[in-house]
Design a protein around this motif. Structure first.
Motif, mmCIF file in Angstrom:
data_model
loop_
_atom_site.group_PDB
_atom_site.id
_atom_site.type_symbol
_atom_site.label_atom_id
_atom_site.label_comp_id
_atom_site.label_asym_id
_atom_site.label_seq_id
_atom_site.Cartn_x
_atom_site.Cartn_y
_atom_site.Cartn_z
ATOM 1 N N UNK A 255 0.840 -1.190 0.000
ATOM 2 C CA UNK A 255 0.000 0.000 0.000
ATOM 3 C C UNK A 255 0.879 1.245 0.000
ATOM 4 N N UNK A 256 0.579 2.163 -0.903
ATOM 5 C CA UNK A 256 1.326 3.417 -0.992
ATOM 6 C C UNK A 256 0.332 4.521 -1.331
ATOM 7 N N UNK A 257 -0.223 5.133 -0.294
ATOM 8 C CA UNK A 257 -1.245 6.147 -0.519
ATOM 9 C C UNK A 257 -0.677 7.417 -1.122
ATOM 10 N N UNK A 258 0.578 7.694 -0.833
ATOM 11 C CA UNK A 258 1.199 8.881 -1.430
ATOM 12 C C UNK A 258 1.270 8.740 -2.940
ATOM 13 N N UNK A 259 1.609 7.535 -3.405
ATOM 14 C CA UNK A 259 1.695 7.305 -4.844
ATOM 15 C C UNK A 259 0.314 7.161 -5.473
ATOM 16 N N UNK A 260 -0.577 6.396 -4.839
ATOM 17 C CA UNK A 260 -1.918 6.194 -5.400
ATOM 18 C C UNK A 260 -2.728 7.491 -5.377
ATOM 19 N N UNK A 261 -2.514 8.298 -4.359
ATOM 20 C CA UNK A 261 -3.096 9.649 -4.245
ATOM 21 C C UNK A 261 -4.619 9.696 -4.325
ATOM 22 N N UNK A 262 -5.333 8.850 -3.576
ATOM 23 C CA UNK A 262 -6.783 9.065 -3.481
ATOM 24 C C UNK A 262 -7.047 10.349 -2.711
ATOM 25 N N UNK A 263 -8.211 10.915 -2.901
ATOM 26 C CA UNK A 263 -8.531 12.138 -2.151
ATOM 27 C C UNK A 263 -8.817 11.825 -0.693
ATOM 28 N N UNK A 264 -9.486 10.697 -0.449
ATOM 29 C CA UNK A 264 -9.725 10.231 0.914
ATOM 30 C C UNK A 264 -9.740 8.699 0.877
ATOM 31 N N UNK A 265 -9.335 8.068 1.969
ATOM 32 C CA UNK A 265 -9.192 6.603 1.992
ATOM 33 C C UNK A 265 -9.369 6.152 3.428
ATOM 34 N N UNK A 266 -10.174 5.120 3.651
ATOM 35 C CA UNK A 266 -10.437 4.669 5.018
ATOM 36 C C UNK A 266 -10.400 3.144 5.066
ATOM 37 N N UNK A 267 -9.749 2.592 6.115
ATOM 38 C CA UNK A 267 -9.575 1.139 6.205
ATOM 39 C C UNK A 267 -9.710 0.654 7.636
ATOM 40 N N UNK A 268 -10.380 -0.488 7.815
ATOM 41 C CA UNK A 268 -10.531 -1.101 9.129
ATOM 42 C C UNK A 268 -9.263 -1.839 9.532
ATOM 43 N N UNK A 269 -8.815 -1.609 10.747
ATOM 44 C CA UNK A 269 -7.660 -2.350 11.282
ATOM 45 C C UNK A 269 -8.084 -3.614 12.012
ATOM 46 N N UNK A 270 -9.342 -3.681 12.441
ATOM 47 C CA UNK A 270 -9.783 -4.845 13.212
ATOM 48 C C UNK A 270 -10.177 -6.027 12.329
ATOM 49 N N UNK A 271 -10.242 -5.847 11.017
ATOM 50 C CA UNK A 271 -10.567 -6.980 10.156
ATOM 51 C C UNK A 271 -9.353 -7.877 9.924
#
Length: 466
Positions: A255-271
């Protein structure tokens, strides 16, 4: 993939405590009595980790007789994480003022830094929240909607995300909601082209916004879609990208959010990341902070945008001023969860095992069922695999069938893999985890055959199906 085959006697590091279960289960089978455990993480992490598979299940608080192929549903925090949560609770209750006023924030910042490193984002761009629905709503309800704005979603969007879009459309100023029908089997290329064609068909109006709700890994069907390509299209077309990545962290590698550059991104850690429930991360890149005016609900640390610093922005999601009595224990268990994953061998080893098991297990289930895989070439498969159930195709999806499946699997068989109705078929979504083996897929396949036959007979007897 190379795995550790050394068998480790973990008994010296676990002190059994017995729980008594005395509810009235009626005709249902009661849960198997399960030993609770006290785990010393210092001692545990000094040992060599055991081989993946059945032996590793001892390190999770699962009923050891339960066939669990739905880790993607709610996750399962390992025993050592559960112990960390109990220790944190005792520490907080012993001296709550000291914890909240002096000691809490440095620990929270440490968690945020480790999680930011996992997704390759700056720590100041990550805030910790309860779950993905909270994150999606925080973003979507901070946009300043206008008449003729457009919200784009998919037919396969998670229910709360889907309903959030339509609830916004139902309220003034009534942005338009447009939906892309997504049916499997398909191909990644077809998804990309369908999205591109859809957004190009939408009107572009001066001063009006278009916002796309995207998935990284759809919940049902449990498939990984080319979300980075969809985000790129959004950038090209001037569309905001709001990404529901509920299943990503802990399952999706590199995962590289800086490179993918979505405007907003949210992910569950408990899954998939093994933290205690609930915990999610919300990525708000600095370039988009002006959109997010407030946390939901509004924090006591809120300051008007005109005089808000970077520190003020983050403070909305931190500490005792956030939303009152928040349970911060799950947030801080991320440290132990990440230590546990490193002890097991790290992200690559964990995900290589789970991915290969999903491929092999799904293929074996399809053979036993005499049916097919949703994704036979593996183009969409990470650690969840989708197999068509051996159930009559002319029985439509219904709450009745859904409830019968759940009760027969969970109450009568002590086994479960997610099930859902899609594109005229009933499917099961199986999550492969480090404590699973191919035998789990074989066992649950035979159980599903029994359950499908029983449900079919009951429907016929009730004249619900002819």
């Amino acid at each position: 993939m190379k795995s550790i085959n050394t068998e480790v006697d973990l008994s010296p590091y676990f002190k059994p405590l017995f729980m008594t279960l005395e509810p009235d289960f009626g005709t249902r089978s009661p849960p198997t009595t399960r030993k609770s455990t006290v785990v010393d993480p210092v001692d545990l992490f000094r040992q060599e980790s055991p081989a993946f598979g059945r032996q590793l299940k001892e390190l999770f608080p699962l009923d050891q007789d339960y066939i669990h192929l739905n880790h993607g549903g709610y996750g399962s925090a390992p025993c050592v994480v559960q112990q960390a949560a109990r220790d944190l609770s005792r520490e907080i209750e012993a001296q709550p003022d000291k914890f909240y006023k002096l000691e809490f924030l440095p620990r929270l910042n440490g968690v945020r830094e480790r999680l930011a490193k996992m997704v390759k984002a700056h720590p100041s761009e990550i805030v910790l929240i309860q779950n993905n629905s909270t994150g999606i709503n925080t973003v979507m309800r901070n946009f300043e909607w206008q008449e003729d704005d457009i919200i784009i979603c998919f037919s396969t969007s998670f229910q709360t995300v889907h309903k959030t879009a339509y609830s916004l459309g139902d309220n003034s100023p009534h942005p338009t909601v447009t939906q892309i029908e997504l049916l499997f089997p398909t191909t990644p290329q077809e998804i990309v082209e369908s999205f591109r064609n859809h957004v190009k068909s939408l009107p572009k109006m001066q001063g009006k916004k278009r916002v796309a709700l995207l998935d990284t890994i759809i919940s049902n069907p449990g498939v990984h879609i080319p979300w980075k390509e969809l985000v790129k299209i959004c950038r090209e077309e001037g569309i905001w990208s709001v990404v529901d990545a509920a299943h990503s962290i802990g399952q999706e590698q590199d995962l590289d959010l800086t490179e993918a550059a979505p405007d907003f991104w949210v992910s569950n850690c408990h899954k998939w990341l093994y933290t205690k429930r609930p915990l999610s991360i919300l990525y708000i890149p600095e370039r988009n902070r002006n959109v997010i005016k407030t946390s939901l609900p509004t924090s006591g640390a809120y300051k008007p945008i005109a005089r808000r610093s970077s520190r003020d922005f983050l403070a909305q999601w931190e500490g005792m001023n956030r939303n009152g009595a928040t349970d911060w224990v799950p947030y801080l268990t991320a440290e132990t969860a990440l230590d546990f994953r490193e002890w097991l061998g790290g992200e690559e080893k964990i995900n290589n095992y789970c991915h290969q098991l999903a491929l092999d297990g799904g293929k074996r289930m399809a053979e036993i069922f005499g049916t097919r895989l949703l994704d036979p070439d593996g183009d969409f498969t990470l650690n969840m695999v989708n197999v068509e159930l051996p159930f009559p195709r002319d029985i439509p999806g219904s709450d009745q069938v859904n409830d019968l499946f759940m009760k027969k699997m969970l109450y009568e068989r002590n086994a479960y893999s997610a099930h859902y109705y899609h594109n005229g078929r009933w499917w099961t979504r199986c999550s492969a985890q480090v404590y699973n083996e191919i035998q789990d897929f074989e066992k649950i396949a035979r159980i599903w055959i029994e359950v499908c036959n029983e449900v079919k007979r009951e429907l016929e007897a009730d004249d619900k199906y002819q």
